[in-house]
Design a protein around this motif. Structure first.
Motif, PDB file in Angstrom:
ATOM      1  N   ARG A 186     -15.687  -1.943  -5.906  1.00 14.47           N
ATOM      2  CA  ARG A 186     -15.847  -0.808  -5.008  1.00 14.47           C
ATOM      3  C   ARG A 186     -14.546  -0.496  -4.287  1.00 14.47           C
ATOM      4  NH1 ARG A 186     -20.534  -2.759  -1.371  1.00 14.47           N
ATOM      5  NH2 ARG A 186     -21.123  -3.697  -3.349  1.00 14.47           N
ATOM      6  N   TYR A 187     -13.649  -1.466  -4.245  1.00 16.35           N
ATOM      7  CA  TYR A 187     -12.378  -1.300  -3.536  1.00 16.35           C
ATOM      8  C   TYR A 187     -11.288  -0.687  -4.407  1.00 16.35           C
ATOM      9  CZ  TYR A 187     -14.860  -4.612  -0.583  1.00 16.35           C
ATOM     10  OH  TYR A 187     -15.807  -5.217   0.190  1.00 16.35           O
ATOM     11  N   HIS A 188     -11.553  -0.474  -5.674  1.00 18.77           N
ATOM     12  CA  HIS A 188     -10.567   0.160  -6.532  1.00 18.77           C
ATOM     13  C   HIS A 188     -10.561   1.659  -6.243  1.00 18.77           C
ATOM     14  CE1 HIS A 188     -10.723  -3.358  -9.620  1.00 18.77           C
ATOM     15  NE2 HIS A 188      -9.910  -3.599  -8.607  1.00 18.77           N
ATOM     16  N   ALA A 189      -9.438   2.143  -5.760  1.00 25.49           N
ATOM     17  CA  ALA A 189      -9.340   3.555  -5.394  1.00 25.49           C
ATOM     18  C   ALA A 189      -7.879   3.969  -5.413  1.00 25.49           C
ATOM     19  CB  ALA A 189      -9.946   3.806  -4.018  1.00 25.49           C
ATOM     20  N   LEU A 190      -7.675   5.255  -5.549  1.00 20.23           N
ATOM     21  CA  LEU A 190      -6.323   5.805  -5.580  1.00 20.23           C
ATOM     22  C   LEU A 190      -5.826   6.125  -4.171  1.00 20.23           C
ATOM     23  CD1 LEU A 190      -4.004   6.840  -7.408  1.00 20.23           C
ATOM     24  CD2 LEU A 190      -5.188   9.055  -7.472  1.00 20.23           C
ATOM     25  N   LEU A 191      -6.686   6.690  -3.334  1.00 23.09           N
ATOM     26  CA  LEU A 191      -6.322   7.036  -1.961  1.00 23.09           C
ATOM     27  C   LEU A 191      -7.304   6.358  -1.025  1.00 23.09           C
ATOM     28  CD1 LEU A 191      -4.524   8.684  -0.027  1.00 23.09           C
ATOM     29  CD2 LEU A 191      -6.121  10.606  -0.323  1.00 23.09           C
ATOM     30  N   MET A 192      -6.859   5.242  -0.402  1.00 20.95           N
ATOM     31  CA  MET A 192      -7.707   4.433   0.472  1.00 20.95           C
ATOM     32  C   MET A 192      -6.938   4.163   1.774  1.00 20.95           C
ATOM     33  SD  MET A 192     -10.681   2.357   0.495  1.00 20.95           S
ATOM     34  CE  MET A 192     -11.026   1.500  -1.037  1.00 20.95           C
ATOM     35  N   PRO A 193      -6.761   5.164   2.630  1.00 26.37           N
ATOM     36  CA  PRO A 193      -5.995   4.945   3.860  1.00 26.37           C
ATOM     37  C   PRO A 193      -6.793   4.179   4.912  1.00 26.37           C
ATOM     38  CG  PRO A 193      -6.878   7.165   3.833  1.00 26.37           C
ATOM     39  CD  PRO A 193      -7.220   6.558   2.495  1.00 26.37           C
ATOM     40  N   ALA A 194      -6.070   3.541   5.827  1.00 28.64           N
ATOM     41  CA  ALA A 194      -6.684   2.962   7.022  1.00 28.64           C
ATOM     42  C   ALA A 194      -6.614   4.030   8.104  1.00 28.64           C
ATOM     43  CB  ALA A 194      -5.947   1.700   7.446  1.00 28.64           C
ATOM     44  N   GLY A 254      -3.697   0.612   4.650  1.00 30.12           N
ATOM     45  CA  GLY A 254      -4.253   1.304   3.493  1.00 30.12           C
ATOM     46  C   GLY A 254      -3.658   0.784   2.198  1.00 30.12           C
ATOM     47  N   PHE A 255      -4.302   1.134   1.093  1.00 26.42           N
ATOM     48  CA  PHE A 255      -3.812   0.651  -0.195  1.00 26.42           C
ATOM     49  C   PHE A 255      -4.399   1.473  -1.333  1.00 26.42           C
ATOM     50  CE2 PHE A 255      -7.734  -1.724   0.563  1.00 26.42           C
ATOM     51  CZ  PHE A 255      -8.379  -1.690  -0.674  1.00 26.42           C
ATOM     52  N   PHE A 283       2.958   4.790  -7.129  1.00 24.27           N
ATOM     53  CA  PHE A 283       3.401   3.959  -6.016  1.00 24.27           C
ATOM     54  C   PHE A 283       2.967   4.568  -4.689  1.00 24.27           C
ATOM     55  CE2 PHE A 283       6.885   6.902  -6.908  1.00 24.27           C
ATOM     56  CZ  PHE A 283       7.241   7.382  -5.635  1.00 24.27           C
ATOM     57  N   LEU A 284       2.909   3.733  -3.661  1.00 20.33           N
ATOM     58  CA  LEU A 284       2.655   4.159  -2.291  1.00 20.33           C
ATOM     59  C   LEU A 284       3.950   4.088  -1.496  1.00 20.33           C
ATOM     60  CD1 LEU A 284      -0.301   3.901  -3.174  1.00 20.33           C
ATOM     61  CD2 LEU A 284      -0.808   2.940  -0.925  1.00 20.33           C
ATOM     62  N   VAL A 285       4.002   4.851  -0.439  1.00 18.85           N
ATOM     63  CA  VAL A 285       5.195   4.934   0.398  1.00 18.85           C
ATOM     64  C   VAL A 285       4.973   4.138   1.675  1.00 18.85           C
ATOM     65  CG1 VAL A 285       6.744   6.499   1.634  1.00 18.85           C
ATOM     66  CG2 VAL A 285       5.757   7.188  -0.571  1.00 18.85           C
ATOM     67  N   GLN A 286       5.988   3.376   2.075  1.00 18.58           N
ATOM     68  CA  GLN A 286       5.857   2.499   3.234  1.00 18.58           C
ATOM     69  C   GLN A 286       5.674   3.284   4.522  1.00 18.58           C
ATOM     70  OE1 GLN A 286       5.498  -0.565   2.849  1.00 18.58           O
ATOM     71  NE2 GLN A 286       5.879  -1.610   4.762  1.00 18.58           N
ATOM     72  N   GLU A 287       4.643   2.861   5.290  1.00 15.20           N
ATOM     73  CA  GLU A 287       4.317   3.408   6.610  1.00 15.20           C
ATOM     74  C   GLU A 287       4.002   4.902   6.594  1.00 15.20           C
ATOM     75  OE1 GLU A 287       7.078   2.122   9.583  1.00 15.20           O
ATOM     76  OE2 GLU A 287       6.946   0.026   8.974  1.00 15.20           O
ATOM     77  N   GLN A 288       3.524   5.390   5.461  1.00  7.49           N
ATOM     78  CA  GLN A 288       3.032   6.753   5.347  1.00  7.49           C
ATOM     79  C   GLN A 288       1.833   6.748   4.400  1.00  7.49           C
ATOM     80  OE1 GLN A 288       5.986   9.930   4.886  1.00  7.49           O
ATOM     81  NE2 GLN A 288       7.595   8.423   5.255  1.00  7.49           N
ATOM     82  N   THR A 289       0.930   7.676   4.614  1.00  7.44           N
ATOM     83  CA  THR A 289      -0.223   7.803   3.721  1.00  7.44           C
ATOM     84  C   THR A 289       0.153   8.775   2.609  1.00  7.44           C
ATOM     85  OG1 THR A 289      -1.728   7.358   5.542  1.00  7.44           O
ATOM     86  CG2 THR A 289      -2.677   8.381   3.589  1.00  7.44           C
ATOM     87  N   LEU A 290       0.881   8.267   1.635  1.00  6.43           N
ATOM     88  CA  LEU A 290       1.343   9.065   0.508  1.00  6.43           C
ATOM     89  C   LEU A 290       1.210   8.256  -0.769  1.00  6.43           C
ATOM     90  CD1 LEU A 290       4.609  10.600   2.034  1.00  6.43           C
ATOM     91  CD2 LEU A 290       2.502  11.847   1.516  1.00  6.43           C
ATOM     92  N   VAL A 291       0.512   8.822  -1.752  1.00  2.02           N
ATOM     93  CA  VAL A 291       0.364   8.216  -3.072  1.00  2.02           C
ATOM     94  C   VAL A 291       1.072   9.130  -4.069  1.00  2.02           C
ATOM     95  CG1 VAL A 291      -1.236   7.391  -4.829  1.00  2.02           C
ATOM     96  CG2 VAL A 291      -1.880   7.280  -2.400  1.00  2.02           C
TER      97      VAL A 291
END
Length: 667
Positions: free
Chosen positions: A36-44, A23-24, A116-124
């Motif tokens: 279309r890929y610009h997003a704040l919360l885009m998890p895998a 995710g990113f 920022f995003l947190v490593q190996e977690q879905t947190l923005v």
């Protein structure tokens, strides 16, 4: 993070934050979502695949008594309308250690926004704080824009969620389109429910690329933060995704500072921007790891993974990660091939590559060599898994496998069928394979011969094939007229048919692989011709100017761009093989490394400040000003830049590596 004012990057330059799960979050310096890929919360949601945009972005503005709202954000709508702040209010931006903006309001108050995003977690995590002036009477309002969509698609009003957001105090659940996990919002602000629809957001980069470029988004309400009370903190996650449980019962400010401190320490361990960029491509896959080929639209691809691994992992000393990747992929060999791509949602893997399996052998060999050089012991079970993959690949290729891949009696490797693209030059439009390269492509032979030589100590069959193929390569590929190598021999499987197009693939006969297959005066001539005809400050052209089919610009709709993809377009990742070959033919002469660093590496590193900030793009136009194109964050581009810097141009410890190359060339 009180930064002095500095020159802003281009407002269209892009930033990237990744979570190590696939995710990113991404966007532009100026704040307008152009892709279309610009997003704040885009998890895998099926790591590292299944990316879904849950929260596309937000509007943020400041209200104060007696004054109009002052926007920190901008939005773009069809036909070409912009709303929100004026450019002048953004006075600073840095991408280190994560995207941070500085805004100046009309009253002189300055606000910093970091994300920022947190490593190996879905947190923005997002924070706004006053860095100059007072917050008295000032309210920051933030309106999220939500959707729920597959990352490659844009949606419209009829597909938007219809339920209202659920308020649970500090924690709010945003509804998204059916089939996707709900977004979770934790903040120290007040939530105000006010459902609305926003229509016709414009994504200008999608329009320029000939794709659907308009979207509608839902706005379930807005957060309100009283800036006189301190920093405004907002943390996002998604239900059922790693880390979402940390939002339940948490105090927003405390959680933010815990996440921020840990992430700052983690990122501080990287010595420079390029190393930090390289870290963003490493992701979890099952019990092991893999490498995302590029953001924002690629997942993990076999070929890209093994090429990039040498720079992202081996050059940076991340041997544990290299092991996890190689072992994860070792178990995927089927009929002598590793997949070039895993198909999402349980579909069959794609094995449409002749070179990906050979790159696996190269990467694994260099991992083993790196372990030996550092005194690291490889457990027998792991070595057996890697060598088992070697044997399966070489046996499959020698005896014959999919798509006509098979060793010929001359010891070289034939490959290809009509309608299939098997080499890295893999553009395809419908049934049209733009550069099919059926027959015996030059870089495939260099990979094949290197793989045979690596495996030769373990089996006489590979020794004999190596000797046979090496003699045939020297006899059949040299093009005296062009002072280089043919791109394909026995083209279209017609014995003796030659493809003389001057392409960069020939450089792998001299550099880029552990053992050169062309040496001496011929190698020097290849390097000189490649530098003269193909080198640019962004990498190597994929076809020399003046050749039939040469296209100087990569632009237009999908068909036009795919047609130009390998017909002149510059590829930065090829610079690694070129620089290595350039040094080899100079026999590591005094001053050669310093010259190569100044001439070839430094112009490429200047690209870190444009396009995908801190990263290197996938491709660039073939002619000045070499405008970056394609994927703005590309793993093998970054990986090869790291390999050039840390391995190829590094000061040789007691001359060991240079001596090894000289011995290899002599054998």
């Amino acid at each position: 993070m009180n930064q002095p004012e500095a020159q802003l990057p281009s407002l269209d330059a892009e930033w990237l934050e990744t979570d190590g799960l696939g995710g990113f979050a991404s966007g532009t310096v100026g704040g307008i979502r152009t892709r279309r890929y610009h997003a704040l919360l885009m998890p895998a949601v099926r790591p590292p695949e299944g990316r879904a945009a849950l929260v596309d972005g937000f509007d943020a503005w400041v209200e104060s008594q007696g004054n109009e709202a002052e926007y920190l954000t901008r939005q773009a709508y069809l036909p070409d309308i912009q709303a929100g702040r004026a450019d002048g209010v953004l006075i600073g931006f840095t991408n280190t250690p994560w995207p941070t903006w500085r805004f100046r309001l009309g009253s002189g108050v300055e606000i910093e926004q970091e994300l920022f995003l947190v490593q190996e977690q879905t947190l923005v995590a997002v924070r706004w704080r006053l860095v100059r002036g007072r917050g008295d009477g000032r309210i920051l309002r933030v309106r999220p824009f939500v959707s729920g969509r597959e990352s490659h698609a844009l949606i419209h009003e009829s597909q938007l969620p219809t339920d209202d957001a659920v308020d649970r105090g500090c924690l709010v659940r945003f509804p998204v389109a059916a089939g996707y996990p709900h977004a979770l919002s934790l903040s120290n602000g007040d939530w105000h429910l006010a459902p609305e629809r926003y229509r016709n957001f414009l994504h200008a980069e999608e329009r320029a690329r000939g794709f659907d470029h308009a979207a509608d988004l839902a706005a379930p309400g807005a957060l309100a933060f009283d800036l006189s009370r301190g920093d405004a903190v907002w943390i996002l996650s998604a239900e059922r995704q790693p880390g979402h449980e940390r939002l339940s019962g948490a105090e927003p400010g405390e959680l933010f500072h815990t996440l921020r401190s840990a992430e700052k320490i983690r990122r501080g361990a990287f010595p420079d921007r390029l190393s930090r960029a390289g870290d963003q491509y490493l992701v979890q896959r099952g019990a092991g790891k893999s490498i995302i080929a590029g953001y924002p639209w690629f997942t993990d691809w076999g070929r890209d993974t093994f090429i990039a691994l040498r720079g992202l992992c081996l050059a940076t000393g991340r041997l544990d990660d290299a092991r996890d990747i190689l072992l994860q992929w070792a178990g995927s060999v089927d009929q002598g091939q590793v997949p070039n791509r895993f198909v999402e949602e349980g579909g069959a893997a794609e094995f449409n590559a002749v070179d990906a399996s050979l790159w696996y052998i190269i990467a694994a060999h260099e991992y083993i060599e790196a372990c030996r050089a550092t005194g690291r012991r490889i457990p027998g079970s792991e070595l057996d898994a890697i060598h088992g993959a070697f044997d399966a690949i070489l046996t499959g290729y020698a005896d014959g496998t999919r798509y006509g891949i098979k060793a010929d009696p001359d010891g070289l490797l034939r490959a290809g069928e009509p309608g299939v693209q098997l080499t890295w030059m893999d553009a395809r439009v419908g049934d049209w394979v733009v550069t099919p390269r059926i027959g015996k492509p030059v870089e495939v032979q260099a990979l094949w011969l290197n793989a045979l030589r690596i495996a030769a100590p373990r089996a006489s069959r590979w020794r004999e094939l190596f000797k046979l193929g090496s003699a045939a390569f020297e006899d059949r590929f040299w093009n005296e007229e062009r002072q280089g190598l043919y791109d394909v021999v026995d083209a279209d499987h017609e014995p003796g048919k030659l493809d003389p197009l001057f392409r960069p693939n020939q450089i792998f006969a001299v550099g880029g692989l552990p053992f050169p297959v062309t040496t001496g005066s011929r190698a020097a001539a290849i390097v000189e011709s490649v530098e003269r005809l193909l080198w640019t400050p962004m990498g190597l052209r994929s076809l020399a100017p003046g050749e039939p089919g040469y296209i100087p610009r990569y632009q237009g709709g999908p068909r036009e761009r795919d047609a130009a993809y390998h017909q002149g377009t510059v590829w930065p990742w090829l610079l690694g093989a070129f620089v290595e070959g350039w040094l080899r033919v100079r026999d590591d002469a005094p001053g050669a490394r310093e010259e190569a660093r100044a001439r070839f590496l430094m112009p490429l590193l200047a690209h870190l400040d444009e396009a995908g900030l801190g990263h290197i793009s996938e491709i660039a136009d073939a002619e000045a000003p070499y405008t970056p194109r394609g994927c703005p964050f590309q793993a093998w581009s970054v990986g090869e830049a790291l390999r050039i810097d840390r391995v190829i141009l590094a000061e040789r410890r007691a001359g060991v590596t240079a001596a090894r190359h000289r011995k290899a060339a002599a054998r």
